[in-house]
Design a protein around this motif. Structure first.
Motif, PDB file in Angstrom:
ATOM      1  N   ASP A   1       3.356  -0.813   4.086  1.00 24.90           N
ATOM      2  CA  ASP A   1       2.982   0.547   3.715  1.00 24.90           C
ATOM      3  C   ASP A   1       4.262   1.210   3.225  1.00 24.90           C
ATOM      4  O   ASP A   1       5.146   1.541   4.004  1.00 24.90           O
ATOM      5  CB  ASP A   1       2.406   1.296   4.919  1.00 24.90           C
ATOM      6  CG  ASP A   1       1.332   2.266   4.510  1.00 24.90           C
ATOM      7  OD1 ASP A   1       1.271   2.648   3.333  1.00 24.90           O
ATOM      8  OD2 ASP A   1       0.532   2.639   5.381  1.00 24.90           O
TER       9      ASP A   1
ATOM     10  N   PHE B   1       0.847  -1.179   0.000  1.00 27.28           N
ATOM     11  CA  PHE B   1       0.000   0.000   0.000  1.00 27.28           C
ATOM     12  C   PHE B   1       0.891   1.240   0.000  1.00 27.28           C
ATOM     13  O   PHE B   1       2.093   1.143   0.224  1.00 27.28           O
ATOM     14  CB  PHE B   1      -0.905  -0.001   1.237  1.00 27.28           C
ATOM     15  CG  PHE B   1      -1.914  -1.113   1.236  1.00 27.28           C
ATOM     16  CD1 PHE B   1      -3.192  -0.901   0.756  1.00 27.28           C
ATOM     17  CD2 PHE B   1      -1.588  -2.380   1.721  1.00 27.28           C
ATOM     18  CE1 PHE B   1      -4.139  -1.924   0.755  1.00 27.28           C
ATOM     19  CE2 PHE B   1      -2.524  -3.406   1.729  1.00 27.28           C
ATOM     20  CZ  PHE B   1      -3.802  -3.171   1.243  1.00 27.28           C
ATOM     21  N   GLN B   2       0.280   2.393  -0.222  1.00 21.19           N
ATOM     22  CA  GLN B   2       1.025   3.648  -0.224  1.00 21.19           C
ATOM     23  C   GLN B   2       0.340   4.657   0.694  1.00 21.19           C
ATOM     24  O   GLN B   2      -0.274   5.607   0.243  1.00 21.19           O
ATOM     25  CB  GLN B   2       1.137   4.189  -1.648  1.00 21.19           C
ATOM     26  CG  GLN B   2       1.925   3.242  -2.547  1.00 21.19           C
ATOM     27  CD  GLN B   2       2.046   3.759  -3.961  1.00 21.19           C
ATOM     28  OE1 GLN B   2       2.663   4.797  -4.182  1.00 21.19           O
ATOM     29  NE2 GLN B   2       1.473   3.044  -4.900  1.00 21.19           N
TER      30      GLN B   2
ATOM     31  N   GLY C   1      -8.218  -0.774  -3.773  1.00 23.73           N
ATOM     32  CA  GLY C   1      -7.772  -1.292  -5.062  1.00 23.73           C
ATOM     33  C   GLY C   1      -7.477  -2.772  -5.086  1.00 23.73           C
ATOM     34  O   GLY C   1      -7.071  -3.311  -6.109  1.00 23.73           O
TER      35      GLY C   1
ATOM     36  N   VAL D   1       6.063   6.982  -3.010  1.00 25.16           N
ATOM     37  CA  VAL D   1       4.896   6.831  -3.863  1.00 25.16           C
ATOM     38  C   VAL D   1       5.369   6.259  -5.193  1.00 25.16           C
ATOM     39  O   VAL D   1       6.361   6.703  -5.761  1.00 25.16           O
ATOM     40  CB  VAL D   1       4.199   8.191  -4.072  1.00 25.16           C
ATOM     41  CG1 VAL D   1       3.052   8.070  -5.056  1.00 25.16           C
ATOM     42  CG2 VAL D   1       3.690   8.718  -2.725  1.00 25.16           C
ATOM     43  N   HIS D   2       4.660   5.242  -5.659  1.00 24.86           N
ATOM     44  CA  HIS D   2       5.029   4.570  -6.900  1.00 24.86           C
ATOM     45  C   HIS D   2       4.035   4.908  -7.998  1.00 24.86           C
ATOM     46  O   HIS D   2       2.926   5.354  -7.728  1.00 24.86           O
ATOM     47  CB  HIS D   2       5.060   3.047  -6.678  1.00 24.86           C
ATOM     48  CG  HIS D   2       6.007   2.630  -5.608  1.00 24.86           C
ATOM     49  ND1 HIS D   2       7.360   2.530  -5.799  1.00 24.86           N
ATOM     50  CD2 HIS D   2       5.794   2.311  -4.301  1.00 24.86           C
ATOM     51  CE1 HIS D   2       7.943   2.152  -4.674  1.00 24.86           C
ATOM     52  NE2 HIS D   2       7.012   2.011  -3.751  1.00 24.86           N
ATOM     53  N   ASP D   3       4.416   4.654  -9.238  1.00 23.42           N
ATOM     54  CA  ASP D   3       3.543   4.894 -10.386  1.00 23.42           C
ATOM     55  C   ASP D   3       2.619   3.720 -10.657  1.00 23.42           C
ATOM     56  O   ASP D   3       1.986   3.670 -11.700  1.00 23.42           O
ATOM     57  CB  ASP D   3       4.381   5.173 -11.643  1.00 23.42           C
ATOM     58  CG  ASP D   3       5.081   6.512 -11.570  1.00 23.42           C
ATOM     59  OD1 ASP D   3       4.595   7.395 -10.850  1.00 23.42           O
ATOM     60  OD2 ASP D   3       6.119   6.665 -12.232  1.00 23.42           O
TER      61      ASP D   3
ATOM     62  N   THR E   1      -0.090   0.526  -8.779  1.00 21.90           N
ATOM     63  CA  THR E   1      -0.904   0.119  -7.639  1.00 21.90           C
ATOM     64  C   THR E   1      -1.385  -1.302  -7.908  1.00 21.90           C
ATOM     65  O   THR E   1      -0.798  -2.000  -8.730  1.00 21.90           O
ATOM     66  CB  THR E   1      -2.060   1.109  -7.394  1.00 21.90           C
ATOM     67  OG1 THR E   1      -2.736   0.743  -6.193  1.00 21.90           O
ATOM     68  CG2 THR E   1      -3.015   1.192  -8.545  1.00 21.90           C
ATOM     69  N   PHE E   2      -2.447  -1.716  -7.269  1.00 24.31           N
ATOM     70  CA  PHE E   2      -2.955  -3.069  -7.451  1.00 24.31           C
ATOM     71  C   PHE E   2      -3.618  -3.220  -8.818  1.00 24.31           C
ATOM     72  O   PHE E   2      -4.079  -2.253  -9.405  1.00 24.31           O
ATOM     73  CB  PHE E   2      -3.953  -3.410  -6.342  1.00 24.31           C
ATOM     74  CG  PHE E   2      -3.342  -3.330  -4.971  1.00 24.31           C
ATOM     75  CD1 PHE E   2      -2.382  -4.237  -4.570  1.00 24.31           C
ATOM     76  CD2 PHE E   2      -3.726  -2.336  -4.089  1.00 24.31           C
ATOM     77  CE1 PHE E   2      -1.813  -4.157  -3.305  1.00 24.31           C
ATOM     78  CE2 PHE E   2      -3.165  -2.246  -2.832  1.00 24.31           C
ATOM     79  CZ  PHE E   2      -2.209  -3.161  -2.438  1.00 24.31           C
ATOM     80  N   THR E   3      -3.677  -4.457  -9.278  1.00 25.30           N
ATOM     81  CA  THR E   3      -4.323  -4.774 -10.539  1.00 25.30           C
ATOM     82  C   THR E   3      -5.277  -5.939 -10.330  1.00 25.30           C
ATOM     83  O   THR E   3      -4.974  -6.840  -9.542  1.00 25.30           O
ATOM     84  CB  THR E   3      -3.279  -5.141 -11.619  1.00 25.30           C
ATOM     85  OG1 THR E   3      -3.966  -5.627 -12.768  1.00 25.30           O
ATOM     86  CG2 THR E   3      -2.303  -6.190 -11.143  1.00 25.30           C
TER      87      THR E   3
END
Length: 131
Positions: free
Chosen positions: A64, A11-12, A123, A68-70, A72-74
């Motif tokens: 956590d 998570f972020q 997500g 911050v990444h570009d 997320t979940f898919t």
């Protein structure tokens, strides 16, 4: 030979809120091995860092991530939940999809007596099945 293989959710900033949501929503969900950041680390001391979530005996690592990444979940990765009965499918689908999304609404799709595929507000994707 590997000692273990576990699903890993990154998570972020909202991992702790997600864990509280899962604990309140999914019967039997347990959170343990909670780790918080300490003094001198990259984020303020006391902030949630990681934990282990257990759902129906399946242990899941949760982190956590400070950066911050570009990504997320898919939905190409999802938790497939074998529900005890049709009511559980309906209840979990409604609760998990709140403020999230429904990819396949609760219904009989031929391969299952009752099935739903939802994404929660964090997500994370869930396939709910009653065979």
């Amino acid at each position: 030979m590997p000692r273990s293989v576990l699903p890993f959710l990154m998570f972020q900033g909202d991992a702790e809120a997600a864990l509280e949501f899962y604990r309140a929503t999914i019967p039997g969900a347990e959170v343990d091995r909670v780790e918080r950041y300490g003094e001198g680390e990259q984020v303020p001391a006391g902030r949630f860092k990681s934990a282990r979530l257990t759902l129906a005996g399946q242990e899941i690592m949760v982190l956590d991530s400070p950066p911050v990444h570009d990504f997320t979940f898919t939905p190409s990765f999802s938790f497939h939940v074998e529900c005890a009965d049709e009511d559980e499918v309906r209840t979990l689908a409604e609760a998990l999809a709140q403020d999230g999304a429904t990819m396949m609404p609760v219904g009989n799709y031929g391969f299952s007596r009752l099935f739903a595929w939802v994404s929660d507000r964090f997500g994370v994707s869930w396939q709910l099945n009653c065979a």
